[in-house]
Scaffold this motif. Sequence first.
Motif, short mmCIF file in Angstrom:
data_model
loop_
_atom_site.label_atom_id
_atom_site.label_comp_id
_atom_site.label_asym_id
_atom_site.label_seq_id
_atom_site.Cartn_x
_atom_site.Cartn_y
_atom_site.Cartn_z
N PHE A 72 -6.19 12.20 -10.31
CA PHE A 72 -6.37 10.99 -9.51
C PHE A 72 -7.26 11.29 -8.32
O PHE A 72 -6.97 10.91 -7.20
N ASP A 73 -8.36 11.99 -8.61
CA ASP A 73 -9.32 12.36 -7.58
C ASP A 73 -9.84 11.10 -6.89
O ASP A 73 -10.39 10.20 -7.53
N LEU A 74 -9.65 11.01 -5.59
CA LEU A 74 -9.96 9.79 -4.86
C LEU A 74 -11.39 9.76 -4.35
O LEU A 74 -12.13 8.81 -4.58
N VAL A 75 -11.79 10.79 -3.62
CA VAL A 75 -13.09 10.81 -2.94
C VAL A 75 -14.07 11.69 -3.72
O VAL A 75 -13.78 12.85 -4.01
N GLN A 76 -15.22 11.14 -4.03
CA GLN A 76 -16.26 11.92 -4.69
C GLN A 76 -17.55 11.82 -3.89
O GLN A 76 -18.06 10.73 -3.64
N ILE A 77 -18.03 12.96 -3.42
CA ILE A 77 -19.28 13.03 -2.67
C ILE A 77 -20.40 13.40 -3.64
O ILE A 77 -20.35 14.45 -4.29
N LYS A 78 -21.40 12.54 -3.73
CA LYS A 78 -22.47 12.76 -4.71
C LYS A 78 -23.69 13.45 -4.12
O LYS A 78 -24.60 13.80 -4.85
N ASP B 33 0.28 -6.61 7.32
CA ASP B 33 0.90 -5.29 7.26
C ASP B 33 0.29 -4.38 6.19
O ASP B 33 0.92 -3.41 5.76
N PHE B 34 -0.93 -4.67 5.73
CA PHE B 34 -1.53 -3.80 4.72
C PHE B 34 -3.06 -3.91 4.73
O PHE B 34 -3.64 -4.88 5.23
N PHE B 35 -3.69 -2.88 4.13
CA PHE B 35 -5.13 -2.87 3.88
C PHE B 35 -5.33 -2.48 2.41
O PHE B 35 -4.60 -1.64 1.88
N PHE B 36 -6.33 -3.10 1.78
CA PHE B 36 -6.65 -2.75 0.39
C PHE B 36 -8.15 -2.55 0.25
O PHE B 36 -8.94 -3.31 0.79
N ILE B 37 -8.52 -1.50 -0.49
CA ILE B 37 -9.92 -1.29 -0.85
C ILE B 37 -9.97 -0.91 -2.32
O ILE B 37 -9.16 -0.11 -2.80
N LEU C 16 -15.32 5.95 -3.95
CA LEU C 16 -13.86 5.93 -4.08
C LEU C 16 -13.55 5.60 -5.53
O LEU C 16 -13.90 4.53 -6.03
N ARG C 17 -12.90 6.54 -6.21
CA ARG C 17 -12.71 6.40 -7.65
C ARG C 17 -11.45 5.63 -8.02
O ARG C 17 -11.23 5.30 -9.18
N HIS C 18 -10.61 5.38 -7.03
CA HIS C 18 -9.38 4.62 -7.25
C HIS C 18 -9.17 3.65 -6.09
O HIS C 18 -9.73 3.83 -5.01
N GLY C 19 -8.34 2.64 -6.33
CA GLY C 19 -8.02 1.71 -5.26
C GLY C 19 -7.00 2.31 -4.31
O GLY C 19 -6.27 3.25 -4.65
N LEU C 20 -6.97 1.77 -3.10
CA LEU C 20 -6.03 2.23 -2.08
C LEU C 20 -5.32 1.04 -1.46
O LEU C 20 -5.95 0.04 -1.11
N ILE C 21 -4.01 1.17 -1.31
CA ILE C 21 -3.22 0.20 -0.56
C ILE C 21 -2.53 0.97 0.56
O ILE C 21 -1.82 1.95 0.30
N ILE C 22 -2.75 0.53 1.80
CA ILE C 22 -2.24 1.25 2.95
C ILE C 22 -1.35 0.34 3.78
O ILE C 22 -1.76 -0.75 4.19
N THR C 23 -0.11 0.77 4.03
CA THR C 23 0.79 0.08 4.95
C THR C 23 1.16 1.05 6.06
O THR C 23 0.67 2.19 6.10
N ASP C 24 2.03 0.63 6.94
CA ASP C 24 2.42 1.50 8.06
C ASP C 24 3.07 2.79 7.59
O ASP C 24 2.85 3.85 8.18
N ASP C 25 3.83 2.73 6.52
CA ASP C 25 4.61 3.89 6.08
C ASP C 25 4.14 4.50 4.77
O ASP C 25 4.48 5.65 4.47
N ILE C 26 3.37 3.76 3.99
CA ILE C 26 3.06 4.19 2.63
C ILE C 26 1.56 4.09 2.33
O ILE C 26 0.91 3.14 2.75
#
Length: 257
Positions: free
Chosen positions: A250-256, A140-144, A30-40
Amino acid sequence: MAFLSRSILALSVALLSNNVFAQKQCDVELRHGLIITDDIIRIVDKGQTRVQINNNNQLFIRGYWIDLSDDESKVLEQFSSGIRQTVPELVNLATDGVNLGLSAIEHVVEGMTDKESEVLKTQLQYVERALMDKFKRGDDFFFIAPQSLSKIDDFFTKDISKKIHSAVHGSLGAILMSLGDAFKSREGNIEDRMNDMSQRMDIISSEIDKSLQEKARQLELKAAEYCECLNALDVTESRLQAIVPGMVNFDLVQIKS
């Protein structure tokens, strides 16, 4: 101190069990961080939101709304759904694995002496801080954070494991010092208290082992599923990048592999 060795071994196994996930997982980054909520969903770079997806169907890049057709919106929805199906569960598995070890330490030393609480609290804060830098969840959120998921075992077996061991040794050191003081002042029976601590260690170690066996089975079942989901997510992301070239930055997923 055999009981101490057994406890540390059990905690180490808790962290090493994450190898099951890493060994069977494909090489994904994962090349960038992710913040996930119910709507966003936010794709984050250096603390700034670069891409935002609202309600699975509105796309913003650097704060600018991207107009999409109905067919293009379906690709965005697939991308958003793929993130939601994978990342929150991954964060849950990662944080649950460490919380098991932290909870065990707290139960081992609970009530043994009045002196260990601040020592333990301070050292466990370092463990929790290192964990939250990579994985975090709230009501109400997840972060990676950006990271190689195929090397997630290094984070647990090296960084987190080292910090947990420090917490164990630090808190037990405070307990032993307190017991020594009690012995010198003849307050209480040091042998009974040592036996009590040994019994607690044995009980906690046994409970950890049971939890680890179940967690290892869960990780084995999820490993292949994660690989397939992330590969599918990468394909969907490529389709979205073809529609919206600005997403390439902002390429998020990179499969090597």
